[in-house]
Motif scaffolding. Structure first.
Motif, PDB file in Angstrom:
ATOM      1  N   LEU A   1     119.247  67.453  93.860  1.00 41.09           N
ATOM      2  CA  LEU A   1     118.846  68.276  92.624  1.00 41.09           C
ATOM      3  C   LEU A   1     117.734  69.134  93.040  1.00 41.09           C
ATOM      4  N   MET A   2     117.071  68.679  94.083  1.00 43.15           N
ATOM      5  CA  MET A   2     115.917  69.594  94.245  1.00 43.15           C
ATOM      6  C   MET A   2     116.489  70.969  94.929  1.00 43.15           C
ATOM      7  N   TYR A   3     117.441  70.880  95.985  1.00 41.26           N
ATOM      8  CA  TYR A   3     117.896  71.770  96.623  1.00 41.26           C
ATOM      9  C   TYR A   3     118.667  72.719  95.672  1.00 41.26           C
ATOM     10  N   GLU A   4     119.054  72.281  94.488  1.00 40.69           N
ATOM     11  CA  GLU A   4     119.642  73.102  93.457  1.00 40.69           C
ATOM     12  C   GLU A   4     118.712  73.798  92.442  1.00 40.69           C
ATOM     13  N   GLY A   5     117.250  73.457  92.665  1.00 43.25           N
ATOM     14  CA  GLY A   5     116.398  74.125  92.044  1.00 43.25           C
ATOM     15  C   GLY A   5     115.940  73.252  90.708  1.00 43.25           C
ATOM     16  N   LYS A   6     116.623  71.804  90.566  1.00 45.50           N
ATOM     17  CA  LYS A   6     116.472  70.968  89.265  1.00 45.50           C
ATOM     18  C   LYS A   6     115.414  70.022  89.530  1.00 45.50           C
ATOM     19  N   GLU A   7     115.057  69.437  88.430  1.00 40.08           N
ATOM     20  CA  GLU A   7     114.107  68.077  88.575  1.00 40.08           C
ATOM     21  C   GLU A   7     114.763  67.167  88.941  1.00 40.08           C
ATOM     22  N   GLN A   8     113.953  66.456  89.783  1.00 33.60           N
ATOM     23  CA  GLN A   8     114.511  65.103  90.597  1.00 33.60           C
ATOM     24  C   GLN A   8     114.552  64.053  89.566  1.00 33.60           C
TER      25      GLN A   8
ATOM     26  N   GLY B   1     111.688  60.684  91.971  1.00 30.77           N
ATOM     27  CA  GLY B   1     110.452  61.210  92.505  1.00 30.77           C
ATOM     28  C   GLY B   1     110.524  60.644  94.154  1.00 30.77           C
ATOM     29  N   THR B   2     111.490  60.712  94.599  1.00 32.56           N
ATOM     30  CA  THR B   2     111.410  60.587  96.391  1.00 32.56           C
ATOM     31  C   THR B   2     111.522  61.647  97.267  1.00 32.56           C
ATOM     32  N   GLN B   3     111.624  62.740  96.378  1.00 34.91           N
ATOM     33  CA  GLN B   3     111.156  64.145  97.349  1.00 34.91           C
ATOM     34  C   GLN B   3     110.024  64.928  97.038  1.00 34.91           C
ATOM     35  N   VAL B   4     109.412  64.954  98.440  1.00 32.88           N
ATOM     36  CA  VAL B   4     108.264  65.883  98.525  1.00 32.88           C
ATOM     37  C   VAL B   4     108.239  67.168  99.010  1.00 32.88           C
ATOM     38  N   SER B   5     107.817  68.035  98.306  1.00 29.79           N
ATOM     39  CA  SER B   5     108.182  69.380  98.856  1.00 29.79           C
ATOM     40  C   SER B   5     107.014  70.226  99.264  1.00 29.79           C
TER      41      SER B   5
ATOM     42  N   PRO C   1     108.923  68.494  91.083  1.00 24.81           N
ATOM     43  CA  PRO C   1     108.911  67.786  89.606  1.00 24.81           C
ATOM     44  C   PRO C   1     110.060  66.981  89.271  1.00 24.81           C
ATOM     45  N   ILE C   2     109.717  66.348  88.303  1.00 19.72           N
ATOM     46  CA  ILE C   2     110.518  65.045  87.805  1.00 19.72           C
ATOM     47  C   ILE C   2     110.887  65.227  86.571  1.00 19.72           C
ATOM     48  N   LEU C   3     112.169  64.848  86.423  1.00 16.36           N
ATOM     49  CA  LEU C   3     112.630  64.683  84.894  1.00 16.36           C
ATOM     50  C   LEU C   3     112.229  63.333  84.240  1.00 16.36           C
ATOM     51  N   ASN C   4     111.776  63.460  82.997  1.00 16.96           N
ATOM     52  CA  ASN C   4     111.020  62.468  82.409  1.00 16.96           C
ATOM     53  C   ASN C   4     110.073  61.450  83.257  1.00 16.96           C
ATOM     54  N   ALA C   5     109.191  62.367  83.568  1.00 21.34           N
ATOM     55  CA  ALA C   5     108.186  61.878  84.666  1.00 21.34           C
ATOM     56  C   ALA C   5     107.282  60.481  83.932  1.00 21.34           C
ATOM     57  N   GLU C   6     107.299  60.598  82.727  1.00 24.96           N
ATOM     58  CA  GLU C   6     106.379  59.549  82.184  1.00 24.96           C
ATOM     59  C   GLU C   6     107.170  58.308  82.238  1.00 24.96           C
ATOM     60  N   SER C   7     108.417  58.026  82.613  1.00 28.90           N
ATOM     61  CA  SER C   7     109.061  56.751  82.513  1.00 28.90           C
ATOM     62  C   SER C   7     109.765  56.660  84.084  1.00 28.90           C
ATOM     63  N   VAL C   8     109.177  57.696  84.896  1.00 28.35           N
ATOM     64  CA  VAL C   8     109.666  57.559  86.359  1.00 28.35           C
ATOM     65  C   VAL C   8     109.678  56.149  87.058  1.00 28.35           C
ATOM     66  N   ASN C   9     108.427  55.565  86.873  1.00 27.06           N
ATOM     67  CA  ASN C   9     108.432  54.252  87.651  1.00 27.06           C
ATOM     68  C   ASN C   9     109.238  53.025  86.863  1.00 27.06           C
ATOM     69  N   ASP C  10     109.606  53.028  85.756  1.00 25.37           N
ATOM     70  CA  ASP C  10     110.548  52.156  85.303  1.00 25.37           C
ATOM     71  C   ASP C  10     111.862  52.538  86.000  1.00 25.37           C
ATOM     72  N   LEU C  11     112.245  53.640  86.225  1.00 28.81           N
ATOM     73  CA  LEU C  11     113.362  53.940  86.531  1.00 28.81           C
ATOM     74  C   LEU C  11     113.367  53.668  88.188  1.00 28.81           C
ATOM     75  N   ARG C  12     112.334  53.841  88.968  1.00 30.35           N
ATOM     76  CA  ARG C  12     112.284  53.496  90.475  1.00 30.35           C
ATOM     77  C   ARG C  12     112.307  51.989  90.507  1.00 30.35           C
ATOM     78  N   LYS C  13     111.770  51.405  89.445  1.00 36.79           N
ATOM     79  CA  LYS C  13     112.027  49.810  89.590  1.00 36.79           C
ATOM     80  C   LYS C  13     113.391  49.241  89.573  1.00 36.79           C
TER      81      LYS C  13
ATOM     82  N   LYS D   1     101.757  65.580  88.126  1.00 38.60           N
ATOM     83  CA  LYS D   1     102.936  65.990  87.551  1.00 38.60           C
ATOM     84  C   LYS D   1     103.110  67.436  87.398  1.00 38.60           C
ATOM     85  N   PHE D   2     104.127  67.997  87.969  1.00 38.59           N
ATOM     86  CA  PHE D   2     104.019  69.633  87.964  1.00 38.59           C
ATOM     87  C   PHE D   2     105.441  69.902  87.124  1.00 38.59           C
TER      88      PHE D   2
END
Length: 234
Positions: free
Chosen positions: A154-161, A164-168, A188-200, A221-222
């Protein structure tokens, strides 16, 4: 005929040993050995260019690889790394084309992650992501690896991840000095406010804040638009 507890136990143990033996028979030892060798090649030059690698370890790497310090001078180490990555990818593609993804059933753990690593370091992530998805769905590799590859794609495609695993890293203009400087952030992360739930849910053991810190970055958050405005051409 009455079967004693000891006989039942012996029978169960016999079945267990037989099952274990059968499982071990499925491991392709030759392929496992080859993949372990590919992993070493993939990692050793990356270890050399790591800022945290000591001078003594770098000398060991030179001895192990047969290169000299001069061979790696003037950025040549990156050219050599690119060539090695290309050779590794070609071999992994041949393996996948012949027998599918070399996962846990075929080569055991952690060798089951080697093909993933090689693809993750290539420019063919989009080509092989469906293969990685299938391997994750069948438990041949951990789902966290699927998530990491999806984020990078997604990052390579210029989209939100998503996870949150990718640092640029990119060049930005320092408004204080007026000069360009290289800067790292969590992409940048899609739905960054709930990323920790998704990571878990995906199986990650750290929060986005903890993960970023482990990568030497303070999480902030960017949006894609903010990153685009900050970035300047190098």
């Amino acid at each position: 005929m009455v079967i004693s507890c000891m006989q039942k136990y012996a029978f169960i143990m016999l079945l267990f040993v037989y099952g274990l033996a059968k499982a071990q028979e499925t491991i392709n030892e030759d392929l496992k050995k080859e993949l372990d060798g590919i992993y070493k090649i993939d990692q050793i030059l990356r270890e050399y260019i790591d800022n945290e690698t000591s001078d003594s370890r770098k000398l060991q790497i030179l001895n192990e690889t047969g290169y000299s310090k001069e061979d790696f001078a003037n950025g040549n180490v990156y050219k050599i790394l690119k060539i090695r990555d290309s050779i590794n990818l070609k071999r992994i593609e041949e393996i996948i084309a012949k027998q599918g993804y070399p996962g846990k059933t075929l080569v055991g753990e952690p060798t089951n992650e080697v093909a993933w690593i090689v693809i993750q370091h290539s420019n063919k992530i989009a080509n092989y992501f469906p293969v990685i998805q299938e391997a994750g769905a069948s438990n041949e590799i951990p789902f966290t690896k699927v998530a990491m590859m999806q984020d990078r794609m997604l990052m390579y495609e210029g989209k939100e991840q998503l996870y949150g695993t990718q640092v640029s890293g990119q060049y930005i203009l320092n408004v204080t000095t007026g000069k360009k400087e290289f800067w790292y952030c969590v992409w940048p992360i899609l739905n960054a406010e709930s990323v920790n739930d998704l990571r878990k849910e995906a199986g990650f053991s750290t929060t986005i804040e903890e993960y970023a810190q482990s990568m030497g970055v303070t999480y902030k958050k960017f949006t894609l638009e903010e990153i685009k405005k900050l970035t300047v051409k190098d």
